[in-house]
Design a protein around this motif. Structure first.
Motif, short mmCIF file in Angstrom:
data_model
loop_
_atom_site.label_atom_id
_atom_site.label_comp_id
_atom_site.label_asym_id
_atom_site.label_seq_id
_atom_site.Cartn_x
_atom_site.Cartn_y
_atom_site.Cartn_z
N ASN A 188 -45.14 38.12 15.86
CA ASN A 188 -45.97 37.42 14.89
C ASN A 188 -47.01 38.38 14.36
OD1 ASN A 188 -45.00 34.56 15.18
ND2 ASN A 188 -45.56 34.97 17.31
N GLY A 189 -47.66 37.99 13.30
CA GLY A 189 -48.69 38.83 12.72
C GLY A 189 -49.91 38.02 12.34
N ILE A 190 -51.01 38.71 12.18
CA ILE A 190 -52.23 38.11 11.67
C ILE A 190 -52.54 38.81 10.35
CG2 ILE A 190 -54.72 37.85 12.01
CD1 ILE A 190 -54.14 37.68 15.02
N ALA A 191 -52.73 38.00 9.31
CA ALA A 191 -53.06 38.52 7.98
C ALA A 191 -54.51 38.15 7.67
CB ALA A 191 -52.11 37.94 6.93
N ASP A 246 -63.86 36.08 13.53
CA ASP A 246 -62.94 35.04 13.05
C ASP A 246 -61.49 35.33 13.41
OD1 ASP A 246 -64.87 33.38 11.76
OD2 ASP A 246 -64.88 34.74 10.03
N LEU A 247 -61.17 36.56 13.72
CA LEU A 247 -59.80 36.95 14.06
C LEU A 247 -59.48 36.75 15.53
CD1 LEU A 247 -59.71 40.24 11.97
CD2 LEU A 247 -58.83 38.00 11.30
N VAL A 304 -46.58 34.84 10.15
CA VAL A 304 -47.78 35.59 9.81
C VAL A 304 -48.87 34.55 9.59
CG1 VAL A 304 -48.88 37.11 8.13
CG2 VAL A 304 -46.51 37.52 8.80
N ILE A 305 -49.89 34.61 10.42
CA ILE A 305 -50.99 33.65 10.38
C ILE A 305 -52.08 34.20 9.47
CG2 ILE A 305 -52.66 32.34 11.75
CD1 ILE A 305 -49.68 31.86 12.55
N PHE A 306 -52.34 33.50 8.39
CA PHE A 306 -53.37 33.92 7.45
C PHE A 306 -54.73 33.40 7.92
CE2 PHE A 306 -49.54 34.38 5.09
CZ PHE A 306 -49.76 35.47 4.26
N LEU A 365 -58.23 31.06 1.33
CA LEU A 365 -57.98 31.69 0.04
C LEU A 365 -56.54 31.60 -0.42
CD1 LEU A 365 -59.76 34.74 -1.35
CD2 LEU A 365 -57.33 34.55 -1.66
N THR A 366 -55.58 31.81 0.48
CA THR A 366 -54.17 31.77 0.04
C THR A 366 -53.65 30.33 -0.11
OG1 THR A 366 -53.44 32.01 2.35
CG2 THR A 366 -53.53 34.02 1.00
#
Length: 109
Positions: free
Chosen positions: A39-42, A78-79, A98-100, A105-106
């Motif tokens: 997984n990713g963090i955006a 916040d991350l 991918v967790i924004f 904003l998105t």
């Protein structure tokens, strides 16, 4: 965020972020059967030393504050929550995402 959105003048950066988003998916497709999570963090616009010039740019800062539903820049703190969650057993069935973390904003046009 540039994995999801594009802005003028940063095409190569946007392409690289999109590639990382798809690499997350591809790695999941290849490795999930082995019990691995990918997984990713955006992060959205995060106020750091590196982004201070953008914060100091009155026009850009106003654009960010007006465009972000949270009406603020993110912080490194916040991350932490999403990173801890993804690292915990609470996210055991989350894979290829991918967790924004972008103050919404998105989520808006």
């Amino acid at each position: 965020m540039q994995a999801e959105l594009a802005r003028p003048t940063i095409g190569p950066y946007t392409a690289a972020k999109g590639a990382l988003r798809n690499l997350t998916r591809a790695m999941t497709a290849e490795w999930a059967g082995e019990g691995l999570q990918v997984n990713g963090i955006a992060p959205g616009y995060i106020h750091t030393e590196m982004t201070q010039k953008l914060v100091d740019d009155a026009e850009f800062n106003s654009w960010i504050l007006g465009r972000t539903p949270a009406r603020r820049w993110g912080t490194v703190a916040d991350l932490v929550g999403p990173a801890v969650w993804l690292s915990s057993s609470a996210s055991d069935y989350v894979n290829g995402q991918v967790i924004f973390v972008d103050g919404g904003l998105t989520a808006v046009v």
